[in-house]
Motif scaffolding. Structure first.
Motif, short mmCIF file in Angstrom:
data_model
loop_
_atom_site.label_atom_id
_atom_site.label_comp_id
_atom_site.label_asym_id
_atom_site.label_seq_id
_atom_site.Cartn_x
_atom_site.Cartn_y
_atom_site.Cartn_z
N TYR A 17 16.50 1.07 -22.58
CA TYR A 17 16.77 -0.18 -21.87
C TYR A 17 16.05 -0.11 -20.52
O TYR A 17 16.56 0.52 -19.57
CB TYR A 17 18.27 -0.38 -21.65
N PRO A 18 14.89 -0.73 -20.37
CA PRO A 18 14.12 -0.62 -19.13
C PRO A 18 14.88 -1.03 -17.87
O PRO A 18 14.55 -0.57 -16.77
CB PRO A 18 12.92 -1.53 -19.38
N ASN A 19 15.88 -1.89 -18.00
CA ASN A 19 16.61 -2.35 -16.82
C ASN A 19 17.65 -1.35 -16.33
O ASN A 19 18.25 -1.56 -15.28
CB ASN A 19 17.30 -3.68 -17.10
N ARG A 20 17.87 -0.27 -17.09
CA ARG A 20 18.84 0.74 -16.69
C ARG A 20 18.13 1.94 -16.08
O ARG A 20 17.31 2.58 -16.73
CB ARG A 20 19.68 1.18 -17.89
N ILE A 21 18.45 2.23 -14.83
CA ILE A 21 17.78 3.30 -14.10
C ILE A 21 18.83 4.08 -13.32
O ILE A 21 19.75 3.50 -12.74
CB ILE A 21 16.74 2.74 -13.12
N LEU A 22 18.69 5.39 -13.29
CA LEU A 22 19.48 6.26 -12.43
C LEU A 22 18.58 6.83 -11.34
O LEU A 22 17.42 7.16 -11.59
CB LEU A 22 20.06 7.43 -13.23
N VAL A 23 19.13 6.97 -10.14
CA VAL A 23 18.44 7.71 -9.09
C VAL A 23 19.40 8.74 -8.51
O VAL A 23 20.63 8.56 -8.52
CB VAL A 23 17.91 6.79 -7.96
N GLY A 24 18.83 9.84 -8.02
CA GLY A 24 19.60 10.86 -7.33
C GLY A 24 19.02 11.07 -5.96
O GLY A 24 17.78 11.03 -5.79
N MET A 25 19.89 11.27 -4.98
CA MET A 25 19.40 11.44 -3.61
C MET A 25 20.20 12.50 -2.88
O MET A 25 21.34 12.82 -3.22
CB MET A 25 19.44 10.12 -2.85
N SER A 26 19.55 13.05 -1.87
CA SER A 26 20.18 13.98 -0.94
C SER A 26 20.09 13.37 0.46
O SER A 26 18.98 13.16 0.96
CB SER A 26 19.44 15.32 -0.94
N THR A 27 21.24 13.10 1.08
CA THR A 27 22.51 12.99 0.38
C THR A 27 22.78 11.52 0.07
O THR A 27 22.08 10.65 0.55
CB THR A 27 23.67 13.54 1.21
N GLY A 28 23.82 11.33 -0.73
CA GLY A 28 24.15 10.00 -1.21
C GLY A 28 24.70 10.07 -2.61
O GLY A 28 25.62 9.35 -2.96
N GLY A 29 24.09 10.96 -3.43
CA GLY A 29 24.58 11.15 -4.78
C GLY A 29 23.77 10.40 -5.81
O GLY A 29 22.58 10.15 -5.66
N VAL A 30 24.45 10.01 -6.90
CA VAL A 30 23.83 9.31 -8.02
C VAL A 30 24.16 7.83 -7.91
O VAL A 30 25.31 7.46 -7.66
CB VAL A 30 24.35 9.86 -9.36
N TYR A 31 23.13 6.98 -8.11
CA TYR A 31 23.33 5.54 -8.17
C TYR A 31 22.70 5.02 -9.45
O TYR A 31 21.72 5.57 -9.96
CB TYR A 31 22.73 4.84 -6.94
N ARG A 32 23.26 3.92 -9.94
CA ARG A 32 22.86 3.39 -11.24
C ARG A 32 22.71 1.88 -11.16
O ARG A 32 23.50 1.18 -10.53
CB ARG A 32 23.94 3.76 -12.27
N THR A 33 21.66 1.38 -11.84
CA THR A 33 21.50 -0.06 -12.00
C THR A 33 21.37 -0.38 -13.48
O THR A 33 20.81 0.41 -14.26
CB THR A 33 20.25 -0.58 -11.25
N THR A 34 21.89 -1.52 -13.88
CA THR A 34 21.75 -1.99 -15.26
C THR A 34 21.02 -3.32 -15.34
O THR A 34 20.89 -3.90 -16.41
CB THR A 34 23.14 -2.14 -15.92
N ASP A 35 20.51 -3.79 -14.19
CA ASP A 35 19.84 -5.10 -14.16
C ASP A 35 18.45 -5.02 -13.54
O ASP A 35 17.96 -5.99 -12.97
CB ASP A 35 20.70 -6.12 -13.42
N GLY A 36 17.82 -3.84 -13.64
CA GLY A 36 16.46 -3.71 -13.15
C GLY A 36 16.34 -3.46 -11.67
O GLY A 36 15.23 -3.47 -11.13
#
Length: 361
Positions: free
Chosen positions: A160-179
């Motif tokens: 699903y191209p619109n679903r992306i995870l990112v990880g950051m220092s610091t901040g943690g994991v963020y997720r999008t399901t709408d691109g």
């Protein structure tokens, strides 16, 4: 391991290329000399393209591409990755370059410092800021880790191209399901030991690296600032898999692209002691999703190794079986063609190895 593999090695003083043809490795370089190469990628969705995020002490950061497997490099006349004027900020470094899904052959993502995500639709020549993440209300509370405030992991969902995870220092994991329009934290179960008032916050964790299995995209592994985790539900929840490792601190984590149960990491003693336990260089592998671990050291320095492996310096290629590679801060690069059972040194005396990517080309 395939007989035609390209290994791209980013270091603190330029980029080297290793080519495996048959049983022999040929090393060339330095390319892009005297630049810090924190991110590299090999896009094999069409004709192979090599991408590198570089930082020059004189000219600053940029992102360059090669369409002849590193023999020559191109950079647009304008900055390919640049913050819009209204953000009142500037690019410090490109920490991550990731091709998008096969269904979007021109899409490439770049994770940067300061923490932001950029998207290209022309194969990585020009990028636009993903405003949804940059404008997130949590951004004011993200703060720099020891290496800076950066998005260092970008994991598009191959289904699903619109679903992306990112990880950051610091901040943690963020997720999008709408691109990328809306982002939500996805850190349930990840500990932030440096926040004793709330060790399991909604966000603020210091994620070091994530890896997603392409055969089972909901299976994701994560190396935290003290902690190793697995998610089986696409980052909805996380469970610790650190038991059996000699330490839970480290930077890289990598998963076999064909086997969601096979994962690799390189433990370090602790954040205040950033070297392998007892100076013993071992890659740790699990073949059961982190339920148990084994140290693999055949062919590696078993004593007096006081170096480390950075977050982007452990990778696998896309061969069958997949080759495994890692580089150290002391300039060695090792390869394994048998899933880590034995190792061959293919480079030494390089500058600090910061980033590795391998692909069958």
């Amino acid at each position: 391991m395939s007989s035609s593999v390209l290994l791209v090695i980013g270091t603190r003083k330029g980029l080297w290329l290793a080519r495996r043809n048959g049983g022999r490795w040929d090393l060339t370089g330095p390319w892009l000399p005297m630049t810090e190469v924190y991110s590299v990628a090999v896009d094999t969705r069409g004709e192979p393209r090599v991408l590198a995020g570089t930082e020059s002490p004189h000219f600053g950061p940029t992102l360059v591409t090669s369409d002849d497997l590193g023999e020559s490099w191109q950079e647009p006349e304008h900055a390919p990755v640049a913050f819009p004027a209204d953000t009142e900020t500037s690019l410090r470094r490109v920490w991550q370059i990731v091709p998008g899904s096969p269904e979007e052959p021109g899409v490439v993502y770049a994770g940067t410092e300061p923490s932001a995500l950029f998207r290209s639709e022309d194969g990585g020549s020009n990028y636009e800021l993903v405003r949804g993440l940059w404008d997130h209300p949590h951004r004011a509370e993200w703060f720099p880790g020891f290496g800076g405030q950066a998005v260092h992991t970008v994991l598009p969902d191959p289904r699903y191209p619109n679903r992306i995870l990112v990880g950051m220092s610091t901040g943690g994991v963020y997720r999008t399901t709408d691109g990328g329009a809306e982002w939500n934290p996805a850190n349930h179960g990840i500990r932030a030991y440096f926040m004793p008032e709330n060790e399991y916050p909604e966000f603020g964790q210091c994620v070091h690296r994530m890896a997603r299995n392409t055969a089972a995209p909901d299976r994701i592994y994560l190396q935290n600032h003290h902690g190793v985790y697995r998610s089986d539900d696409g980052a909805e929840t996380w469970d610790s898999i650190a038991e059996g490792l000699p330490a839970d601190f480290g930077f890289p984590v990598a998963v076999d692209p064909a086997d969601p149960d096979t994962v690799y990491t390189f433990p370090l003693v602790a954040d205040q002691h950033r070297f392998p336990p007892e100076g013993d260089c071992r890659i740790y592998r699990s073949r059961d999703g982190g339920e148990s671990w084994e140290g693999l050291g055949d062919g590696l320095p078993r004593e007096g190794f006081w170096s480390a492996v950075m977050r982007d310096a452990l990778c696998l290629d896309d061969g069958d079986p997949a080759g495994v590679y890692f580089g150290s801060r002391s300039g060695e690069v090792y390869a394994s063609s048998d899933r880590g059972e034995s190792w061959t040194r293919i480079a030494q005396h390089l500058p600090d190895v910061l980033s590795l990517r391998a692909a069958v080309v």
